[in-house]
Motif scaffolding. Sequence first.
Motif, PDB file in Angstrom:
ATOM      1  N   TYR A  47       3.318  11.776 -21.999  1.00  0.00           N
ATOM      2  CA  TYR A  47       3.603  12.996 -21.800  1.00  0.00           C
ATOM      3  C   TYR A  47       4.165  13.480 -23.332  1.00  0.00           C
ATOM      4  CZ  TYR A  47       4.068  13.047 -16.898  1.00  0.00           C
ATOM      5  OH  TYR A  47       3.432  13.005 -15.595  1.00  0.00           O
ATOM      6  N   PRO A  48       3.800  14.808 -23.628  1.00  0.00           N
ATOM      7  CA  PRO A  48       4.113  14.984 -25.153  1.00  0.00           C
ATOM      8  C   PRO A  48       5.892  15.177 -25.351  1.00  0.00           C
ATOM      9  CG  PRO A  48       3.501  17.032 -23.621  1.00  0.00           C
ATOM     10  CD  PRO A  48       3.439  15.751 -22.981  1.00  0.00           C
ATOM     11  N   THR A  49       6.770  14.744 -24.619  1.00  0.00           N
ATOM     12  CA  THR A  49       7.962  14.706 -24.968  1.00  0.00           C
ATOM     13  C   THR A  49       8.407  13.569 -25.875  1.00  0.00           C
ATOM     14  OG1 THR A  49       8.578  13.712 -22.871  1.00  0.00           O
ATOM     15  CG2 THR A  49       8.727  15.997 -22.967  1.00  0.00           C
ATOM     16  N   GLN A  50       8.192  12.433 -25.361  1.00  0.00           N
ATOM     17  CA  GLN A  50       8.593  11.158 -26.453  1.00  0.00           C
ATOM     18  C   GLN A  50       7.660  10.104 -25.710  1.00  0.00           C
ATOM     19  OE1 GLN A  50      12.603   9.724 -25.754  1.00  0.00           O
ATOM     20  NE2 GLN A  50      12.905  10.000 -23.763  1.00  0.00           N
ATOM     21  N   PHE A  51       7.477   9.020 -26.729  1.00  0.00           N
ATOM     22  CA  PHE A  51       6.482   8.018 -26.248  1.00  0.00           C
ATOM     23  C   PHE A  51       6.790   7.130 -25.149  1.00  0.00           C
ATOM     24  CE2 PHE A  51       5.229   3.352 -27.206  1.00  0.00           C
ATOM     25  CZ  PHE A  51       3.780   3.786 -27.264  1.00  0.00           C
ATOM     26  N   LYS A  52       8.049   7.105 -24.799  1.00  0.00           N
ATOM     27  CA  LYS A  52       8.585   6.407 -23.559  1.00  0.00           C
ATOM     28  C   LYS A  52       8.376   6.939 -22.245  1.00  0.00           C
ATOM     29  CE  LYS A  52      11.828   3.597 -25.793  1.00  0.00           C
ATOM     30  NZ  LYS A  52      13.214   2.904 -25.836  1.00  0.00           N
ATOM     31  N   ASP A  53       7.816   8.355 -22.455  1.00  0.00           N
ATOM     32  CA  ASP A  53       7.599   9.160 -21.020  1.00  0.00           C
ATOM     33  C   ASP A  53       6.146   9.009 -20.809  1.00  0.00           C
ATOM     34  OD1 ASP A  53      10.110   9.865 -20.858  1.00  0.00           O
ATOM     35  OD2 ASP A  53      10.046  12.007 -21.714  1.00  0.00           O
ATOM     36  N   THR A  54       5.717   8.004 -19.751  1.00  0.00           N
ATOM     37  CA  THR A  54       4.342   8.036 -19.166  1.00  0.00           C
ATOM     38  C   THR A  54       4.219   8.258 -17.884  1.00  0.00           C
ATOM     39  OG1 THR A  54       4.632   5.694 -18.146  1.00  0.00           O
ATOM     40  CG2 THR A  54       4.550   5.882 -20.617  1.00  0.00           C
ATOM     41  N   HIS A  55       2.987   8.296 -17.445  1.00  0.00           N
ATOM     42  CA  HIS A  55       2.629   8.844 -16.152  1.00  0.00           C
ATOM     43  C   HIS A  55       2.962   7.711 -15.099  1.00  0.00           C
ATOM     44  CE1 HIS A  55      -1.055   6.383 -16.411  1.00  0.00           C
ATOM     45  NE2 HIS A  55      -1.031   6.649 -15.028  1.00  0.00           N
ATOM     46  N   LEU A  56       3.289   6.594 -15.429  1.00  0.00           N
ATOM     47  CA  LEU A  56       3.739   5.594 -14.663  1.00  0.00           C
ATOM     48  C   LEU A  56       5.071   5.240 -14.362  1.00  0.00           C
ATOM     49  CD1 LEU A  56       0.956   2.674 -15.641  1.00  0.00           C
ATOM     50  CD2 LEU A  56       0.976   4.469 -13.384  1.00  0.00           C
ATOM     51  N   GLN A  57       5.748   5.557 -15.282  1.00  0.00           N
ATOM     52  CA  GLN A  57       7.261   5.199 -15.610  1.00  0.00           C
ATOM     53  C   GLN A  57       7.846   5.463 -16.869  1.00  0.00           C
ATOM     54  OE1 GLN A  57       7.775   0.782 -15.199  1.00  0.00           O
ATOM     55  NE2 GLN A  57       6.684   0.446 -17.201  1.00  0.00           N
ATOM     56  N   LEU A  95       1.005  -1.138  -0.007  1.00  0.00           N
ATOM     57  CA  LEU A  95       0.103  -0.033   0.082  1.00  0.00           C
ATOM     58  C   LEU A  95       0.793   1.251   0.057  1.00  0.00           C
ATOM     59  CD1 LEU A  95      -2.909  -1.007   2.389  1.00  0.00           C
ATOM     60  CD2 LEU A  95      -2.934  -1.120  -0.034  1.00  0.00           C
ATOM     61  N   THR A  96       2.131   1.240   0.115  1.00  0.00           N
ATOM     62  CA  THR A  96       2.998   2.282   0.229  1.00  0.00           C
ATOM     63  C   THR A  96       3.517   2.412  -1.122  1.00  0.00           C
ATOM     64  OG1 THR A  96       4.712   1.208   1.182  1.00  0.00           O
ATOM     65  CG2 THR A  96       3.499   2.190   2.669  1.00  0.00           C
ATOM     66  N   LYS A  97       3.494   1.461  -2.021  1.00  0.00           N
ATOM     67  CA  LYS A  97       4.119   1.581  -3.382  1.00  0.00           C
ATOM     68  C   LYS A  97       3.101   1.709  -4.421  1.00  0.00           C
ATOM     69  CE  LYS A  97       7.893  -1.357  -1.904  1.00  0.00           C
ATOM     70  NZ  LYS A  97       8.976  -2.334  -2.269  1.00  0.00           N
ATOM     71  N   PRO A  98       2.737   3.012  -4.775  1.00  0.00           N
ATOM     72  CA  PRO A  98       1.759   3.389  -5.885  1.00  0.00           C
ATOM     73  C   PRO A  98       1.758   2.517  -7.084  1.00  0.00           C
ATOM     74  CG  PRO A  98       2.703   5.377  -4.728  1.00  0.00           C
ATOM     75  CD  PRO A  98       3.429   4.164  -4.232  1.00  0.00           C
ATOM     76  N   ARG A  99       3.062   2.341  -7.550  1.00  0.00           N
ATOM     77  CA  ARG A  99       3.107   1.849  -8.818  1.00  0.00           C
ATOM     78  C   ARG A  99       2.631   0.256  -8.782  1.00  0.00           C
ATOM     79  NH1 ARG A  99       9.012  -0.284 -11.123  1.00  0.00           N
ATOM     80  NH2 ARG A  99       8.245  -1.499 -13.140  1.00  0.00           N
ATOM     81  N   TYR A 100       2.717  -0.444  -7.653  1.00  0.00           N
ATOM     82  CA  TYR A 100       2.015  -1.729  -7.590  1.00  0.00           C
ATOM     83  C   TYR A 100       0.544  -1.782  -7.600  1.00  0.00           C
ATOM     84  CZ  TYR A 100       6.570  -3.365  -7.038  1.00  0.00           C
ATOM     85  OH  TYR A 100       8.120  -3.646  -7.306  1.00  0.00           O
ATOM     86  N   LEU A 101       0.118  -0.599  -6.970  1.00  0.00           N
ATOM     87  CA  LEU A 101      -1.216  -0.434  -6.797  1.00  0.00           C
ATOM     88  C   LEU A 101      -1.799  -0.064  -7.962  1.00  0.00           C
ATOM     89  CD1 LEU A 101      -1.344   1.906  -3.403  1.00  0.00           C
ATOM     90  CD2 LEU A 101      -2.392  -0.381  -3.776  1.00  0.00           C
ATOM     91  N   LEU A 102      -1.062   0.746  -8.865  1.00  0.00           N
ATOM     92  CA  LEU A 102      -1.718   1.038 -10.099  1.00  0.00           C
ATOM     93  C   LEU A 102      -1.596  -0.161 -11.058  1.00  0.00           C
ATOM     94  CD1 LEU A 102      -0.013   4.565 -10.740  1.00  0.00           C
ATOM     95  CD2 LEU A 102      -2.432   4.122 -10.454  1.00  0.00           C
ATOM     96  N   HIS A 103      -0.779  -0.865 -11.040  1.00  0.00           N
ATOM     97  CA  HIS A 103      -0.815  -2.198 -11.622  1.00  0.00           C
ATOM     98  C   HIS A 103      -1.982  -3.173 -11.333  1.00  0.00           C
ATOM     99  CE1 HIS A 103       3.108  -1.781 -13.747  1.00  0.00           C
ATOM    100  NE2 HIS A 103       3.521  -1.635 -12.918  1.00  0.00           N
ATOM    101  N   PHE A 104      -2.235  -3.086  -9.957  1.00  0.00           N
ATOM    102  CA  PHE A 104      -3.262  -3.997  -9.606  1.00  0.00           C
ATOM    103  C   PHE A 104      -4.685  -3.452  -9.866  1.00  0.00           C
ATOM    104  CE2 PHE A 104      -6.376  -5.135  -6.220  1.00  0.00           C
ATOM    105  CZ  PHE A 104      -6.464  -6.580  -6.236  1.00  0.00           C
ATOM    106  N   GLU A 105      -4.659  -2.198 -10.021  1.00  0.00           N
ATOM    107  CA  GLU A 105      -6.090  -1.406 -10.499  1.00  0.00           C
ATOM    108  C   GLU A 105      -5.997  -1.869 -12.017  1.00  0.00           C
ATOM    109  OE1 GLU A 105      -7.513   2.761  -9.461  1.00  0.00           O
ATOM    110  OE2 GLU A 105      -5.750   2.884 -10.864  1.00  0.00           O
ATOM    111  N   GLY A 106      -5.259  -1.769 -12.782  1.00  0.00           N
ATOM    112  CA  GLY A 106      -5.243  -2.196 -13.894  1.00  0.00           C
ATOM    113  C   GLY A 106      -5.823  -3.556 -14.202  1.00  0.00           C
ATOM    114  N   ALA A 107      -5.168  -4.431 -13.522  1.00  0.00           N
ATOM    115  CA  ALA A 107      -5.482  -5.906 -13.497  1.00  0.00           C
ATOM    116  C   ALA A 107      -7.127  -6.135 -13.360  1.00  0.00           C
ATOM    117  CB  ALA A 107      -4.683  -6.612 -12.741  1.00  0.00           C
TER     118      ALA A 107
END
Length: 118
Positions: free
Chosen positions: A106-116, A2-14
């Motif tokens: 993000y509008p910088t390049q394809f690999k820049d995302t809000h998750l990683q 619960l202290t790792k938002p990245r994993y929460l977002l992955h679980f939310e997606g699943a």
Amino acid sequence: MLTKPRYLLHFEGASILVLAIFLYRAGHFPWWMFAALLLVPDLFMLGYLWNARFGSTVYNSVHTLSVPVLLFVASQLFHMDRLAPFILIWIAHIGMDRMLGFGLKYPTQFKDTHLQHV
């Protein structure tokens, strides 16, 4: 966890993916259509051929839940049952992307995302 938002977002997606699949199955929609259309939203990454700003705008417009969720509610309220399988496939795609760690761009390049940085 619960202290790792990245994993929460992955679980939310699943969770979103599982719910969309459950509703798709409950609607008795054809599985060949699900398989054939699941990756269609990724075609919108072709906007990056123009430039990163346009590409991110086009890509993000079909990779947020707002529009498909509102369309799904409207399709149920107004008995537009023919839209339901397409909308559920769209929602499943977004859930799958989030589960795999692909985020909004993000509008910088394809690999820049809000998750990683992919």
